[in-house]
Design a protein around this motif. Structure first.
Motif, PDB file in Angstrom:
ATOM      1  N   GLY A  86       0.669  -0.901  -0.117  1.00  4.54           N
ATOM      2  CA  GLY A  86      -0.016   0.315   0.072  1.00  4.54           C
ATOM      3  C   GLY A  86       0.585   1.399   0.270  1.00  4.54           C
ATOM      4  N   ASN A 136      -5.982  -1.939  -2.974  1.00  3.45           N
ATOM      5  CA  ASN A 136      -6.574  -2.850  -2.212  1.00  3.45           C
ATOM      6  C   ASN A 136      -8.160  -2.442  -2.349  1.00  3.45           C
ATOM      7  OD1 ASN A 136      -8.814  -1.063   0.373  1.00  3.45           O
ATOM      8  ND2 ASN A 136      -7.120  -0.050   0.707  1.00  3.45           N
ATOM      9  N   LYS A 143     -13.350   2.920   1.971  1.00  2.67           N
ATOM     10  CA  LYS A 143     -12.208   3.562   2.627  1.00  2.67           C
ATOM     11  C   LYS A 143     -12.366   4.485   3.761  1.00  2.67           C
ATOM     12  CE  LYS A 143      -8.979   2.876  -1.574  1.00  2.67           C
ATOM     13  NZ  LYS A 143      -8.714   3.175  -2.758  1.00  2.67           N
ATOM     14  N   LEU A 180     -12.170  -7.636   2.994  1.00  2.96           N
ATOM     15  CA  LEU A 180     -11.055  -7.497   3.929  1.00  2.96           C
ATOM     16  C   LEU A 180     -11.030  -9.132   4.055  1.00  2.96           C
ATOM     17  CD1 LEU A 180     -10.033  -4.359   4.909  1.00  2.96           C
ATOM     18  CD2 LEU A 180      -9.813  -4.853   2.735  1.00  2.96           C
ATOM     19  N   SER A 192      -6.220  -3.032   7.222  1.00  2.00           N
ATOM     20  CA  SER A 192      -5.176  -2.404   6.589  1.00  2.00           C
ATOM     21  C   SER A 192      -4.538  -1.085   6.170  1.00  2.00           C
ATOM     22  CB  SER A 192      -7.179  -0.858   6.094  1.00  2.00           C
ATOM     23  OG  SER A 192      -7.448  -1.432   5.592  1.00  2.00           O
ATOM     24  N   LYS A 195      -0.988  -3.246   5.691  1.00  2.00           N
ATOM     25  CA  LYS A 195      -0.836  -2.961   3.802  1.00  2.00           C
ATOM     26  C   LYS A 195      -0.634  -1.330   4.014  1.00  2.00           C
ATOM     27  CE  LYS A 195      -3.372  -7.395   2.983  1.00  2.00           C
ATOM     28  NZ  LYS A 195      -2.155  -8.566   2.671  1.00  2.00           N
ATOM     29  N   TRP A 197      -2.843   0.777   4.129  1.00  2.00           N
ATOM     30  CA  TRP A 197      -3.808   1.771   2.770  1.00  2.00           C
ATOM     31  C   TRP A 197      -4.324   2.491   3.441  1.00  2.00           C
ATOM     32  CZ3 TRP A 197      -6.342  -3.837   1.639  1.00  2.00           C
ATOM     33  CH2 TRP A 197      -5.524  -4.373   0.636  1.00  2.00           C
TER      34      TRP A 197
END
Length: 199
Positions: A86, A136, A143, A180, A192, A195, A197
């Motif tokens: 990410g 993602n 998000k 997810l 998240s 990663k 993100w």
């Protein structure tokens, strides 16, 4: 002579990097910053060829600083311990020319700087392997909802902030958990973050 600014919040690493690069005959470290905000102002003032930046720093992260420096003529190289796809994807969008890991040998850093100055792009091979498989899966709205959850907001507050119904927020949350493949909000936030993100 390649002029370099280094941004790194760990003083020992900052000092060591500066000393190492100053040993190179064709390089000179002209500025050192301990956070992203300082890095931006040093680049604007000193006009270096290259800015080497850590990611996780106070005031502004290396990625935020790179996004602000895009198009300013200074080539940014991210030097970090985090091989997170990410972060890497965000760095690519910010026009970062190099993304290296701190455990790379020091001579690799010097040759990467020369390559970047010549117009090449240098990315750690570990990142190239997983960058394509790690998109993602969430939509922009999902998000946004997840980031508000991470900020500690409840369903009602999220609904108010985004001007949508609480039922719609619940639908978004269940879509996030499904995509997810996690069972609760905490796991979704943790994954998240791991990663890279989150903004």
């Amino acid at each position: 002579m390649i002029k370099i600014v280094i941004a790194e919040d760990q003083r020992m690493v900052l000092g060591a990097l500066g000393s190492l690069l100053n040993l190179e005959e064709d390089m000179e470290v002209i500025g050192k910053a301990s956070n992203g905000k300082e890095a931006i102002s040093l680049v604007q003032t000193l006009k270096p060829d290259v800015c080497i930046m850590d990611i996780e720093m106070p005031e502004k992260s290396g990625l935020e600083a790179a996004e602000e420096l895009k198009g300013m003529g200074c080539k940014v190289i991210i030097l970090t311990t985090f091989a997170r796809s990410g972060y890497f994807q965000r760095a690519l969008k910010a026009g970062v020319r190099g993304y290296l890991l701190k455990d790379s040998p020091s001579e690799e850093l010097a040759s990467s700087i020369r390559n970047v100055v010549e117009g090449k792009r240098i990315y750690a091979p570990e990142l190239m392997d997983d960058v394509y498989g790690e998109e993602n899966p969430l939509t922009d709205r999902e998000k946004e909802v997840l980031e508000l959850i991470a900020d500690g907001k409840n369903t009602r507050e999220i609904a108010d902030q985004l001007s949508i119904k609480t039922g719609t927020v619940r639908n978004y949350i269940s879509a996030i958990l499904d995509k997810l493949e996690v069972t609760n909000r905490i796991e979704a936030i943790t994954q998240s973050k791991e990663k890279g993100w989150f903004k």
